[in-house]
Design an enzyme around this catalytic site. Structure first.
Site, PDB file in Angstrom:
ATOM      1  N   ASP A 165      48.848  46.609  50.475  1.00 21.97           N
ATOM      2  CA  ASP A 165      49.492  45.377  50.006  1.00 21.97           C
ATOM      3  C   ASP A 165      49.089  45.035  48.574  1.00 21.97           C
ATOM      4  O   ASP A 165      49.768  44.286  47.907  1.00 21.97           O
ATOM      5  CB  ASP A 165      49.191  44.213  50.966  1.00 21.97           C
ATOM      6  CG  ASP A 165      47.719  44.110  51.321  1.00 21.97           C
ATOM      7  OD1 ASP A 165      46.968  45.106  51.116  1.00 21.97           O
ATOM      8  OD2 ASP A 165      47.301  43.041  51.799  1.00 21.97           O
ATOM      9  N   TRP A 166      47.959  45.609  48.063  1.00 18.85           N
ATOM     10  CA  TRP A 166      47.606  45.322  46.670  1.00 18.85           C
ATOM     11  C   TRP A 166      47.082  46.506  45.876  1.00 18.85           C
ATOM     12  O   TRP A 166      47.201  46.554  44.658  1.00 18.85           O
ATOM     13  CB  TRP A 166      46.574  44.191  46.562  1.00 18.85           C
ATOM     14  CG  TRP A 166      45.224  44.489  47.144  1.00 18.85           C
ATOM     15  CD1 TRP A 166      44.842  44.258  48.423  1.00 18.85           C
ATOM     16  CD2 TRP A 166      44.082  45.054  46.481  1.00 18.85           C
ATOM     17  NE1 TRP A 166      43.540  44.663  48.599  1.00 18.85           N
ATOM     18  CE2 TRP A 166      43.055  45.149  47.433  1.00 18.85           C
ATOM     19  CE3 TRP A 166      43.836  45.502  45.169  1.00 18.85           C
ATOM     20  CZ2 TRP A 166      41.786  45.663  47.132  1.00 18.85           C
ATOM     21  CZ3 TRP A 166      42.574  46.012  44.871  1.00 18.85           C
ATOM     22  CH2 TRP A 166      41.562  46.089  45.836  1.00 18.85           C
ATOM     23  N   ASP A 217      30.211  45.368  43.902  1.00 23.42           N
ATOM     24  CA  ASP A 217      31.252  46.247  44.442  1.00 23.42           C
ATOM     25  C   ASP A 217      31.469  47.518  43.636  1.00 23.42           C
ATOM     26  O   ASP A 217      31.534  47.473  42.411  1.00 23.42           O
ATOM     27  CB  ASP A 217      32.616  45.519  44.417  1.00 23.42           C
ATOM     28  CG  ASP A 217      32.710  44.453  45.485  1.00 23.42           C
ATOM     29  OD1 ASP A 217      32.006  44.545  46.493  1.00 23.42           O
ATOM     30  OD2 ASP A 217      33.515  43.514  45.289  1.00 23.42           O
ATOM     31  N   ARG A 255      43.748  35.205  31.304  1.00 24.87           N
ATOM     32  CA  ARG A 255      43.215  34.797  32.590  1.00 24.87           C
ATOM     33  C   ARG A 255      42.224  33.646  32.450  1.00 24.87           C
ATOM     34  O   ARG A 255      41.963  32.915  33.401  1.00 24.87           O
ATOM     35  CB  ARG A 255      42.508  36.002  33.187  1.00 24.87           C
ATOM     36  CG  ARG A 255      42.064  35.798  34.575  1.00 24.87           C
ATOM     37  CD  ARG A 255      41.568  37.125  35.081  1.00 24.87           C
ATOM     38  NE  ARG A 255      40.765  36.943  36.263  1.00 24.87           N
ATOM     39  CZ  ARG A 255      39.959  37.860  36.745  1.00 24.87           C
ATOM     40  NH1 ARG A 255      39.849  39.022  36.112  1.00 24.87           N
ATOM     41  NH2 ARG A 255      39.271  37.643  37.822  1.00 24.87           N
ATOM     42  N   ASN A 261      33.081  44.922  40.639  1.00 27.46           N
ATOM     43  CA  ASN A 261      33.064  43.464  40.541  1.00 27.46           C
ATOM     44  C   ASN A 261      31.685  42.972  40.972  1.00 27.46           C
ATOM     45  O   ASN A 261      30.996  43.650  41.742  1.00 27.46           O
ATOM     46  CB  ASN A 261      34.152  42.852  41.431  1.00 27.46           C
ATOM     47  CG  ASN A 261      34.500  41.413  41.052  1.00 27.46           C
ATOM     48  OD1 ASN A 261      33.944  40.842  40.109  1.00 27.46           O
ATOM     49  ND2 ASN A 261      35.418  40.809  41.799  1.00 27.46           N
ATOM     50  N   GLU A 307      34.504  50.259  44.247  1.00 24.54           N
ATOM     51  CA  GLU A 307      35.640  50.567  45.114  1.00 24.54           C
ATOM     52  C   GLU A 307      36.532  51.597  44.438  1.00 24.54           C
ATOM     53  O   GLU A 307      36.708  51.562  43.222  1.00 24.54           O
ATOM     54  CB  GLU A 307      36.454  49.308  45.410  1.00 24.54           C
ATOM     55  CG  GLU A 307      35.645  48.220  46.086  1.00 24.54           C
ATOM     56  CD  GLU A 307      36.503  47.070  46.591  1.00 24.54           C
ATOM     57  OE1 GLU A 307      36.326  46.669  47.742  1.00 24.54           O
ATOM     58  OE2 GLU A 307      37.357  46.581  45.821  1.00 24.54           O
ATOM     59  N   ARG A 323      34.630  39.058  37.961  1.00 22.08           N
ATOM     60  CA  ARG A 323      33.965  39.833  36.907  1.00 22.08           C
ATOM     61  C   ARG A 323      34.370  41.301  37.013  1.00 22.08           C
ATOM     62  O   ARG A 323      33.549  42.208  36.961  1.00 22.08           O
ATOM     63  CB  ARG A 323      32.443  39.705  37.044  1.00 22.08           C
ATOM     64  CG  ARG A 323      31.947  38.265  36.924  1.00 22.08           C
ATOM     65  CD  ARG A 323      30.436  38.172  36.940  1.00 22.08           C
ATOM     66  NE  ARG A 323      30.026  36.781  36.821  1.00 22.08           N
ATOM     67  CZ  ARG A 323      29.858  35.957  37.862  1.00 22.08           C
ATOM     68  NH1 ARG A 323      30.037  36.388  39.106  1.00 22.08           N
ATOM     69  NH2 ARG A 323      29.491  34.706  37.654  1.00 22.08           N
ATOM     70  N   GLU A 324      35.693  41.521  37.151  1.00 16.59           N
ATOM     71  CA  GLU A 324      36.164  42.881  37.386  1.00 16.59           C
ATOM     72  C   GLU A 324      36.153  43.738  36.128  1.00 16.59           C
ATOM     73  O   GLU A 324      36.543  43.282  35.056  1.00 16.59           O
ATOM     74  CB  GLU A 324      37.607  42.872  37.919  1.00 16.59           C
ATOM     75  CG  GLU A 324      37.795  42.170  39.251  1.00 16.59           C
ATOM     76  CD  GLU A 324      38.077  40.683  39.109  1.00 16.59           C
ATOM     77  OE1 GLU A 324      37.904  40.126  37.986  1.00 16.59           O
ATOM     78  OE2 GLU A 324      38.464  40.068  40.118  1.00 16.59           O
ATOM     79  N   GLU A 341      27.389  39.877  45.839  1.00 12.54           N
ATOM     80  CA  GLU A 341      28.021  41.159  46.168  1.00 12.54           C
ATOM     81  C   GLU A 341      28.152  42.001  44.907  1.00 12.54           C
ATOM     82  O   GLU A 341      28.472  41.483  43.842  1.00 12.54           O
ATOM     83  CB  GLU A 341      29.406  40.874  46.778  1.00 12.54           C
ATOM     84  CG  GLU A 341      30.150  42.086  47.285  1.00 12.54           C
ATOM     85  CD  GLU A 341      31.447  41.702  48.020  1.00 12.54           C
ATOM     86  OE1 GLU A 341      31.448  40.721  48.801  1.00 12.54           O
ATOM     87  OE2 GLU A 341      32.455  42.384  47.788  1.00 12.54           O
TER      88      GLU A 341
END
Ligand SMILES: *[C@@H]1O[C@H](CO)[C@@H](O)[C@H](O)[C@H]1NC(C)=O
Length: 283
Positions: A191-192, A100, A269, A117, A102, A126-127, A98
């Site tokens: 929610d996020w 992305d 992280r 990502n 966004e 991998r953001e 994928e």
């Protein structure tokens, strides 16, 4: 002999001819949201809406194994907190790949977050996130996902903002095997999406609308086992496109001034060490 040459010429023409801007009527299908997704007469403009009950989305009819996708977008204006507008590539089935793009809405007057990502065989993490250097709700801008055998490159108005190189020979995952479709959607993620869920969507502002225009896909269409690029992977600019010195200057400018998150600098992280690709030269 003549016959063979003719077939060859036709094949080469099919690959070399740069397709005109696509027609949403023929090139995509509305995948969800029913009447909330609308193709305007002429097929160049598609609007997605989101209300309390549902968002909406569409996807390319074709699957591609390497392609360049250009889309002009005008994002949800005003108080868009909690809305997420997307334009991305994904393969089907488990262990999916994928890529992305966004766009996370925000309260009136506050900046959008551009979230990117890359998933390979089901694994993302991998953001990279960016701000934009213009107001993306005021007019159309062009967002591009380039995916060729050497790299994935994200561009905004032809300015490269992110490059992910194919270093599979060094054990770094890169999507090379699974055909992907282009998908786009407008949905709610309060929610996020907005400040970790602290800012809720204001439904009195609904329906929210994002507008897509002048979609263009240049790529290798996969139809069963038939891949339209075949052995001819170098005949169009996108197939080898990368950063020239101008591109390198521009991506440095974007990443210095507008990058707000990079997984490659998020040591907390990855206490066992950063992913391998983060140790290679950036561009
Ligand atoms: C919304 O704007 C605030 C203030 O500028 C910023 O801190 C936050 O990251 C923004 N949220 C999103 C989703 O872009």
């Amino acid at each position: 002999m003549m016959h063979k040459i003719l077939i060859l010429v036709t094949l080469i023409m099919a690959v070399v001819t740069s397709p005109a801007v696509a027609d949403f009527n023929t090139d995509v299908s509305i995948s969800w949201g029913g009447g909330r997704a609308k193709i305007e007469p002429g097929g160049q403009v598609l609007t997605l809406t989101l209300d309390q009950f549902s968002g909406s989305g569409f996807e390319s009819k074709n699957s591609y194994l390497y392609a360049r996708f250009d889309m002009q977008l005008k994002l949800v204006p005003g108080n868009s907190a909690g809305t997420v507008t997307t334009f991305f590539l994904t393969s089907q089935g488990p262990g999916h790949d994928e890529i992305d793009f966004e766009f996370l809405g925000n309260s009136s007057g506050q900046p959008y977050t551009v979230h990117t990502n890359i998933y390979v065989q089901g694994v993302g993490n991998r953001e990279q996130q960016f701000r934009l250097w213009f107001n993306p709700t005021e007019s159309f801008h062009t967002y591009t996902i380039l995916w060729n055998p050497q790299r994935i490159m994200y561009m905004v108005d032809n300015i490269p903002i992110r490059v992910f190189n194919n270093n599979a020979n060094q054990g770094i995952p890169f999507p090379t095997k699974q055909p992907m479709k282009m998908l786009a959607s407008l949905w709610n993620a309060d929610d996020w999406a907005t400040q970790g869920g602290r800012v809720k969507t204001d439904w009195t502002m609904a329906p929210f609308t994002a507008t897509y225009r002048n979609y263009n896909a240049q790529g290798c269409v996969v139809n069963g086992t038939w891949n339209s690029c075949g052995g001819n992977m170098n005949s169009m600019p996108w197939q080898t496109q990368g950063l020239d010195s101008n591109g390198r200057n521009r991506i440095r400018w974007v990443q210095e001034k507008y990058m707000i998150y990079n997984y490659c600098t998020d040591y907390k992280r990855f206490p066992q060490g950063l992913p391998k690709e983060c140790k290679l030269p950036r561009f």
